[in-house]
Motif scaffolding. Structure first.
Motif, PDB file in Angstrom:
ATOM      1  N   ARG A 159       0.838  -1.197   0.000  1.00  0.00           N
ATOM      2  CA  ARG A 159       0.000   0.000   0.000  1.00  0.00           C
ATOM      3  C   ARG A 159       0.872   1.247   0.000  1.00  0.00           C
ATOM      4  O   ARG A 159       1.547   1.542   0.991  1.00  0.00           O
ATOM      5  CB  ARG A 159      -0.928   0.005   1.213  1.00  0.00           C
ATOM      6  N   SER A 160       0.841   1.997  -1.095  1.00  0.00           N
ATOM      7  CA  SER A 160       1.618   3.230  -1.210  1.00  0.00           C
ATOM      8  C   SER A 160       0.728   4.431  -0.905  1.00  0.00           C
ATOM      9  O   SER A 160      -0.439   4.284  -0.516  1.00  0.00           O
ATOM     10  CB  SER A 160       2.213   3.347  -2.610  1.00  0.00           C
ATOM     11  N   VAL A 161       1.266   5.610  -1.134  1.00  0.00           N
ATOM     12  CA  VAL A 161       0.534   6.849  -0.865  1.00  0.00           C
ATOM     13  C   VAL A 161      -0.791   6.883  -1.621  1.00  0.00           C
ATOM     14  O   VAL A 161      -1.830   7.276  -1.075  1.00  0.00           O
ATOM     15  CB  VAL A 161       1.408   8.070  -1.245  1.00  0.00           C
ATOM     16  N   LYS A 162      -0.790   6.416  -2.850  1.00  0.00           N
ATOM     17  CA  LYS A 162      -2.022   6.472  -3.656  1.00  0.00           C
ATOM     18  C   LYS A 162      -3.112   5.538  -3.119  1.00  0.00           C
ATOM     19  O   LYS A 162      -4.296   5.704  -3.426  1.00  0.00           O
ATOM     20  CB  LYS A 162      -1.719   6.137  -5.113  1.00  0.00           C
ATOM     21  N   ASP A 163      -2.697   4.556  -2.303  1.00  0.00           N
ATOM     22  CA  ASP A 163      -3.656   3.620  -1.710  1.00  0.00           C
ATOM     23  C   ASP A 163      -4.019   3.995  -0.274  1.00  0.00           C
ATOM     24  O   ASP A 163      -4.678   3.229   0.425  1.00  0.00           O
ATOM     25  CB  ASP A 163      -3.069   2.203  -1.701  1.00  0.00           C
ATOM     26  N   GLY A 164      -3.556   5.183   0.155  1.00  0.00           N
ATOM     27  CA  GLY A 164      -3.808   5.605   1.521  1.00  0.00           C
ATOM     28  C   GLY A 164      -2.726   5.214   2.497  1.00  0.00           C
ATOM     29  O   GLY A 164      -2.882   5.390   3.712  1.00  0.00           O
ATOM     30  N   GLY A 165      -1.596   4.691   1.984  1.00  0.00           N
ATOM     31  CA  GLY A 165      -0.485   4.321   2.842  1.00  0.00           C
ATOM     32  C   GLY A 165       0.534   5.434   2.971  1.00  0.00           C
ATOM     33  O   GLY A 165       0.320   6.556   2.513  1.00  0.00           O
ATOM     34  N   LEU A 166       1.685   5.113   3.565  1.00  0.00           N
ATOM     35  CA  LEU A 166       2.736   6.105   3.791  1.00  0.00           C
ATOM     36  C   LEU A 166       3.852   6.070   2.756  1.00  0.00           C
ATOM     37  O   LEU A 166       4.385   7.115   2.395  1.00  0.00           O
ATOM     38  CB  LEU A 166       3.338   5.911   5.191  1.00  0.00           C
ATOM     39  N   PRO A 167       4.277   4.903   2.252  1.00  0.00           N
ATOM     40  CA  PRO A 167       5.466   4.865   1.384  1.00  0.00           C
ATOM     41  C   PRO A 167       5.171   5.290  -0.051  1.00  0.00           C
ATOM     42  O   PRO A 167       4.022   5.218  -0.511  1.00  0.00           O
ATOM     43  CB  PRO A 167       5.881   3.395   1.436  1.00  0.00           C
ATOM     44  N   PRO A 168       6.197   5.720  -0.784  1.00  0.00           N
ATOM     45  CA  PRO A 168       6.033   6.021  -2.205  1.00  0.00           C
ATOM     46  C   PRO A 168       5.835   4.749  -3.018  1.00  0.00           C
ATOM     47  O   PRO A 168       6.144   3.644  -2.561  1.00  0.00           O
ATOM     48  CB  PRO A 168       7.344   6.712  -2.578  1.00  0.00           C
ATOM     49  N   ASP A 169       5.331   4.921  -4.245  1.00  0.00           N
ATOM     50  CA  ASP A 169       5.060   3.769  -5.114  1.00  0.00           C
ATOM     51  C   ASP A 169       6.299   2.909  -5.341  1.00  0.00           C
ATOM     52  O   ASP A 169       6.205   1.686  -5.510  1.00  0.00           O
ATOM     53  CB  ASP A 169       4.537   4.248  -6.481  1.00  0.00           C
ATOM     54  N   SER A 170       7.477   3.524  -5.349  1.00  0.00           N
ATOM     55  CA  SER A 170       8.694   2.815  -5.744  1.00  0.00           C
ATOM     56  C   SER A 170       9.125   1.737  -4.756  1.00  0.00           C
ATOM     57  O   SER A 170       9.960   0.901  -5.097  1.00  0.00           O
ATOM     58  CB  SER A 170       9.846   3.817  -5.929  1.00  0.00           C
ATOM     59  N   VAL A 171       8.594   1.720  -3.540  1.00  0.00           N
ATOM     60  CA  VAL A 171       9.039   0.726  -2.573  1.00  0.00           C
ATOM     61  C   VAL A 171       7.956  -0.303  -2.232  1.00  0.00           C
ATOM     62  O   VAL A 171       8.159  -1.150  -1.367  1.00  0.00           O
ATOM     63  CB  VAL A 171       9.553   1.382  -1.269  1.00  0.00           C
ATOM     64  N   VAL A 172       6.802  -0.221  -2.886  1.00  0.00           N
ATOM     65  CA  VAL A 172       5.791  -1.253  -2.691  1.00  0.00           C
ATOM     66  C   VAL A 172       5.845  -2.230  -3.867  1.00  0.00           C
ATOM     67  O   VAL A 172       6.368  -1.908  -4.932  1.00  0.00           O
ATOM     68  CB  VAL A 172       4.374  -0.661  -2.536  1.00  0.00           C
ATOM     69  N   GLN A 173       5.296  -3.421  -3.656  1.00  0.00           N
ATOM     70  CA  GLN A 173       5.361  -4.474  -4.661  1.00  0.00           C
ATOM     71  C   GLN A 173       4.015  -5.164  -4.795  1.00  0.00           C
ATOM     72  O   GLN A 173       3.158  -5.076  -3.906  1.00  0.00           O
ATOM     73  CB  GLN A 173       6.429  -5.504  -4.264  1.00  0.00           C
ATOM     74  N   SER A 174       3.847  -5.867  -5.884  1.00  0.00           N
ATOM     75  CA  SER A 174       2.607  -6.609  -6.085  1.00  0.00           C
ATOM     76  C   SER A 174       2.573  -7.842  -5.190  1.00  0.00           C
ATOM     77  O   SER A 174       3.613  -8.364  -4.768  1.00  0.00           O
ATOM     78  CB  SER A 174       2.483  -7.038  -7.545  1.00  0.00           C
ATOM     79  N   GLU A 175       1.379  -8.309  -4.918  1.00  0.00           N
ATOM     80  CA  GLU A 175       1.222  -9.500  -4.078  1.00  0.00           C
ATOM     81  C   GLU A 175       1.942 -10.703  -4.686  1.00  0.00           C
ATOM     82  O   GLU A 175       2.638 -11.440  -3.988  1.00  0.00           O
ATOM     83  CB  GLU A 175      -0.264  -9.807  -3.895  1.00  0.00           C
ATOM     84  N   ASP A 176       1.787 -10.903  -5.989  1.00  0.00           N
ATOM     85  CA  ASP A 176       2.407 -12.059  -6.638  1.00  0.00           C
ATOM     86  C   ASP A 176       3.924 -12.012  -6.530  1.00  0.00           C
ATOM     87  O   ASP A 176       4.576 -13.030  -6.249  1.00  0.00           O
ATOM     88  CB  ASP A 176       1.992 -12.133  -8.118  1.00  0.00           C
ATOM     89  N   HIS A 177       4.498 -10.831  -6.774  1.00  0.00           N
ATOM     90  CA  HIS A 177       5.958 -10.703  -6.708  1.00  0.00           C
ATOM     91  C   HIS A 177       6.461 -10.980  -5.295  1.00  0.00           C
ATOM     92  O   HIS A 177       7.477 -11.679  -5.110  1.00  0.00           O
ATOM     93  CB  HIS A 177       6.397  -9.314  -7.158  1.00  0.00           C
ATOM     94  N   ILE A 178       5.771 -10.450  -4.295  1.00  0.00           N
ATOM     95  CA  ILE A 178       6.185 -10.653  -2.904  1.00  0.00           C
ATOM     96  C   ILE A 178       6.186 -12.136  -2.563  1.00  0.00           C
ATOM     97  O   ILE A 178       7.172 -12.674  -2.029  1.00  0.00           O
ATOM     98  CB  ILE A 178       5.243  -9.884  -1.947  1.00  0.00           C
ATOM     99  N   LEU A 179       5.113 -12.819  -2.887  1.00  0.00           N
ATOM    100  CA  LEU A 179       4.999 -14.229  -2.527  1.00  0.00           C
ATOM    101  C   LEU A 179       6.009 -15.090  -3.283  1.00  0.00           C
ATOM    102  O   LEU A 179       6.595 -16.023  -2.712  1.00  0.00           O
ATOM    103  CB  LEU A 179       3.570 -14.712  -2.769  1.00  0.00           C
ATOM    104  N   GLU A 180       6.246 -14.769  -4.534  1.00  0.00           N
ATOM    105  CA  GLU A 180       7.247 -15.516  -5.311  1.00  0.00           C
ATOM    106  C   GLU A 180       8.642 -15.331  -4.721  1.00  0.00           C
ATOM    107  O   GLU A 180       9.424 -16.288  -4.616  1.00  0.00           O
ATOM    108  CB  GLU A 180       7.239 -15.053  -6.768  1.00  0.00           C
TER     109      GLU A 180
END
Length: 454
Positions: A159-180
């Motif tokens: 969850r980045s800033v655009k999703d209501g979170g704190l971090p910028p887009d560049s440090v969040v990842q997709s669910e699939d990538h994280i789990l892989e």
């Protein structure tokens, strides 16, 4: 595995475990394990190598149960140094978005050396900022280069800033990538065997920074691959408000319904649970890591460690992020845990042995390794510290060496041994090339803080 030569340490005050102390004793290390111990009046075994502790205190190596090593690149960062937790994070995330393999290797190497000097022989690291691939691989490489016992935890944010979170887009990842990537790291590096030097756990950053899918799928993967789980929990009142607004429950309730309330899990901070919630998680075997210095520095409260322990929860200690605590000395965390506990609950509430137990046995319980680290009973891993206290600091402290260890400051490691290998000797790290590491670390920190104008 190749082992260090058999080593006999003599003339030591031995704190082997809670309730097991020898005032003038010896301890024998062989094949990476504790092979024997006893008083000096009992003849020690003959070994090829002997080391006199000179009357110093020997304890198990301390176990760091919560850390963010990369943050030593932004220690005491002036623009946010006096901010709240969320202000601090918002100010630093853009800097951390520049992390790469080199800066993570350097920051991890520096953190591990600093931990060794503070008496820590095993540490986890909660690395959840992933602007580039293979950053945890760089941490494992640093641990192996040093010979440090390391638990890498694959953190994540969705969850980045655009999703209501704190971090910028560049440090969040997709669910699939994280789990892989979680499965890749476990397959490559997790060693389930006794005496393992490297293990891997799954560690979504926090309940407000990842999706419900990541929480639930991480719990399912941990069960399937038999690894541990870690996250921040009940650290801040903003977390309470977020969980109520998004999930209609408290953070602990959401933690439970995501499948995390099991003996696989340990949590960082755990400052604001209800007593019923503590009782429920303790009954399920969940452990907690108190981070006294970081919590006091940010001013966001701190867990009541002795109350958690009274309710049956195992509690370890963590240095937390080097940009909030601004140090990586687990000795200092143990001292501050002692002071904080007594300040909060009175002078009869906590002893130095309670704090040392948290820094050793408690941390080992958090990592699921209480059978072989955090104590020096027969068969334990050969991880120990010979402590150094300056002569003027310890003058007059004659009646109780363990109380003196945390009361008479500052104490540092005179000798630190991991897996039977001496990594700190006479107060100095044994690794070569440290000046180069520090120089390269400074360059990386200057680039990150935009101070490098050359």
């Amino acid at each position: 595995m190749t082992y260090a030569p058999s080593l006999l340490i003599t003339h030591a005050y031995l704190y082997l475990d809670r309730g097991l102390e020898i005032a003038d004793g010896w301890i024998h290390l062989d094949k990476g394990r504790v092979a024997g111990f006893g008083p000096m009046t009992m003849a020690p075994p003959q070994t090829a190598k002997r080391l006199s502790a000179g009357g110093r205190i020997v304890t198990p190596g301390l176990v760091n149960a919560h850390h963010h090593m990369y943050q030593n690149l932004t220690r005491s960062y002036a623009p946010v140094v006096n901010g709240t937790l969320f202000e601090w994070l918002q100010g630093l995330y853009p800097l951390w978005a520049t992390l790469d393999e080199e800066s993570v290797y350097l920051s991890s190497y520096v953190a591990m050396i600093e931990l060794l000097l503070g008496g820590c022989t095993t540490s986890m690291d909660h690395h959840y900022v992933h602007p580039r691939p293979r950053l945890i691989d760089a941490q494992v490489r640093a641990a192996r280069d040093i010979g440090f016992r390391f638990h890498a935890t694959r953190g994540s944010m969705t969850r980045s800033v655009k999703d209501g979170g704190l971090p910028p887009d560049s440090v969040v990842q997709s669910e699939d990538h994280i789990l892989e990537d979680c499965e890749r790291l476990i397959g490559l590096y997790h060693d389930p065997e006794p005496g393992a030097m490297i293990r891997v756990a799954l560690a979504p950053c926090s309940l407000f920074s990842v999706s419900e899918t990541i929480m639930k799928e991480s719990a399912a993967m941990a069960e399937r691959l038999d690894v541990r789980l870690h996250t921040h929990l009940a650290e801040d009142h903003d977390e309470d408000r977020y969980c109520q607004e998004v999930y209609g429950c408290t953070p602990t309730e959401y933690f439970e319904r995501s499948g995390w309330a099991s003996e696989r899990s340990w949590v960082a901070h755990y400052i604001y649970p209800s007593t019923d919630e503590v009782d429920r998680l303790a009954q399920k075997g969940v452990c907690a890591a108190q981070c006294p210095c970081s919590n006091m520095m940010i001013g966001g409260g701190a867990a009541d460690a002795m109350d958690l322990r009274r309710r049956g929860m195992r509690v370890g200690l963590g240095c937390d992020g080097s940009a909030s605590t601004d140090h990586a000395s687990l000795w200092l965390e143990a001292r501050m845990a002692l002071l904080l506990g007594r300040f909060r609950n009175g002078p009869h509430s906590m002893t130095a042995r309670d704090a040392l137990d948290m820094a050793t046995r408690g941390g080992a319980a958090c990592l699921g390794r209480e059978d072989e680290i955090g104590h020096l009973r027969l068969g334990a891993c050969a991880d120990l510290v010979i402590w150094g206290l300056p002569p003027f600091s310890r003058a007059g402290a004659l009646s109780d060496p363990i109380e003196a260890l945390l009361r008479c400051a500052p104490a540092t490691a005179w000798t630190t041994i991991v897996n039977g290998r001496v990594l700190v000797s006479e107060g100095q790290p044994c690794q070569s090339g440290l000046e180069r590491i520090l120089s390269e670390h400074e360059r990386a920190a200057r680039r990150m803080q935009k101070l490098d104008h050359g």
